[in-house]
Design a protein around this motif. Structure first.
Motif, short mmCIF file in Angstrom:
data_model
loop_
_atom_site.label_atom_id
_atom_site.label_comp_id
_atom_site.label_asym_id
_atom_site.label_seq_id
_atom_site.Cartn_x
_atom_site.Cartn_y
_atom_site.Cartn_z
N THR A 114 5.94 0.94 -8.86
CA THR A 114 5.01 1.41 -10.03
C THR A 114 5.76 1.69 -11.16
O THR A 114 5.19 1.90 -12.15
CB THR A 114 4.54 2.84 -9.44
OG1 THR A 114 5.74 3.73 -9.25
CG2 THR A 114 3.73 2.74 -8.14
N SER A 148 -2.05 4.48 -7.96
CA SER A 148 -2.70 3.22 -7.38
C SER A 148 -3.00 2.37 -8.65
O SER A 148 -2.58 1.30 -8.73
CB SER A 148 -3.65 3.48 -6.50
OG SER A 148 -4.45 2.19 -6.04
N GLU A 149 -3.62 3.14 -9.63
CA GLU A 149 -4.03 2.31 -11.07
C GLU A 149 -2.67 1.86 -11.61
O GLU A 149 -2.66 0.64 -12.30
CB GLU A 149 -4.92 3.26 -11.75
CG GLU A 149 -6.08 3.62 -11.19
CD GLU A 149 -6.81 4.67 -12.28
OE1 GLU A 149 -6.20 5.00 -13.24
OE2 GLU A 149 -7.74 5.05 -11.79
N GLU A 166 0.81 -1.20 0.16
CA GLU A 166 -0.27 -0.11 -0.18
C GLU A 166 0.86 1.31 -0.01
O GLU A 166 1.73 1.42 0.73
CB GLU A 166 -0.82 -0.09 1.30
CG GLU A 166 -1.73 1.37 1.49
CD GLU A 166 -2.61 1.72 0.24
OE1 GLU A 166 -2.56 2.54 -0.23
OE2 GLU A 166 -3.58 0.91 -0.08
N ASP A 188 -4.85 8.31 -6.98
CA ASP A 188 -5.54 7.49 -7.53
C ASP A 188 -4.85 6.89 -8.58
O ASP A 188 -4.79 5.58 -8.94
CB ASP A 188 -6.89 7.90 -7.86
CG ASP A 188 -7.72 8.17 -6.49
OD1 ASP A 188 -7.40 7.79 -5.50
OD2 ASP A 188 -8.65 9.00 -6.67
N GLN A 237 0.21 1.25 -10.20
CA GLN A 237 0.78 0.02 -9.37
C GLN A 237 0.06 -1.36 -9.81
O GLN A 237 0.63 -2.21 -9.77
CB GLN A 237 0.75 0.52 -7.78
CG GLN A 237 1.28 -0.55 -7.19
CD GLN A 237 0.87 -0.55 -5.59
OE1 GLN A 237 0.00 -0.04 -5.20
NE2 GLN A 237 1.88 -0.70 -4.67
N ASP A 238 -1.31 -1.37 -9.65
CA ASP A 238 -1.97 -2.44 -9.89
C ASP A 238 -1.47 -3.02 -11.43
O ASP A 238 -1.44 -4.21 -11.52
CB ASP A 238 -3.46 -2.25 -10.11
CG ASP A 238 -3.96 -1.73 -8.58
OD1 ASP A 238 -3.43 -2.11 -7.75
OD2 ASP A 238 -5.20 -1.42 -8.59
N LEU A 297 -0.34 4.61 0.03
CA LEU A 297 -0.80 5.91 0.38
C LEU A 297 -0.06 6.55 1.62
O LEU A 297 0.02 7.81 1.77
CB LEU A 297 -2.49 5.46 1.23
CG LEU A 297 -3.04 6.71 1.52
CD1 LEU A 297 -3.25 7.83 0.50
CD2 LEU A 297 -4.28 6.17 2.15
#
Length: 287
Positions: free
Chosen positions: A78, A99-100, A54, A96, A102-103, A56
């Motif tokens: 990332t 995060s996308e 995570e 955000d 990274q996914d 954040l």
């Protein structure tokens, strides 16, 4: 001294034909082997080496508190360098977006290989990958196209940025002319990089203005710079087009200075900074 007897013409013709057929067979076999080797290319992801974490807590830190170790960790998670993270942090929805990214970075992707010409293989994955915010003057490269085992790739110049998308000037294929495309050309490649030339914003603006006014509608020539001067723009290919635009303002982004400019030359140019890397091992990049 007796002269040797000449072979009958029909036998000589058969021998010459056999030689030609043998050479062509060898070329075909070599090409096929190289193509099969190209099909083994995979999309690298960090799941081979680490677990997704995570982000954040780190992304919520004030700019003044982010350390080099933080940026290094974010890069490993990332594929975004400090430059890419800074772009994200300037945007309201930047966390955000990271995060996308990274996914997508950790997901294992399926590479599809399409043979569209003799010994030429085009590779793509099953989806479009999230990319970081673009800036005008950015250079995008990918390793999507392979010729006889050589990853030729593709490249383009961002001439207008709309957040994570934008106009991309590119020379795409034989039988076409240079034109404006979009980021989707690159983001379903099994490996791509967003690069930023190490020049002032003003230079980038001049390059973009020149490119839009002078470098559209130029016929594609895959060998531009190899058998013809790269200092002329009567014809062009993807990397030559981008190189030529910057070279008009005294910025040589060709990593090795050879006649034929390639997307890989940009990836290894000391005059480029990586913004985002996907599908390449981030420790090795495109070596």
């Amino acid at each position: 001294m007796k002269k040797g007897k000449k072979l009958p013409k029909n036998i000589m013709c058969v021998a010459i034909c056999a030689l030609i057929i043998g050479i062509l067979t060898l070329i075909c076999a070599s090409g096929q082997i190289a193509y099969e080797v190209a099909e083994t290319f995979e999309c690298w992801h960090p799941g081979y080496e680490m677990q997704k974490v995570e982000l954040l807590r780190i992304m919520a830190k004030p700019d003044s508190e982010l350390t080099d170790e933080d940026y290094s960790f974010l890069y490993s998670q990332t594929g975004l360098t400090k430059l890419g993270i800074e772009r994200a942090r300037k945007n309201k929805w930047g966390i955000d977006r990271v995060s996308e990214i990274q996914d997508d970075y950790f997901e294992k992707h399926t590479v599809e290989h399409k043979k569209f010409a003799p010994y030429i293989c085009f590779c793509q994955i099953e989806k479009h990958i999230s990319n970081i915010y673009l800036e005008e003057g950015d250079v995008i490269v990918d390793a999507s196209t392979q010729l006889i085992g050589w990853r030729m790739g593709h490249s383009g110049l961002v001439t207008r940025a709309y957040g994570v998308t934008g106009d991309i000037l590119q020379a795409a294929a034989i039988g076409t002319v240079s034109a404006i495309g979009d980021i989707d050309t690159f983001t379903n490649s099994p490996a791509f990089m967003i690069l930023s030339p190490k020049v002032d914003k003003e230079i980038k603006q001049q390059v973009v203005k020149y490119a839009k006014e002078n470098l559209l509608g130029i016929s594609y020539d895959p060998f531009r710079g190899l058998f013809s001067s790269k200092n002329k723009i009567t014809t062009t290919q993807c990397a030559h087009l981008v190189w030529y635009a910057y070279n008009q303002f005294g910025v040589d982004i060709d990593g090795n200075g050879g006649g034929l400019v390639t997307p890989q030359d940009f990836a290894n140019s000391p005059k480029m900074e990586v913004v985002q890397v996907f599908g390449f091992n981030p420790k090795e990049l495109w070596k």
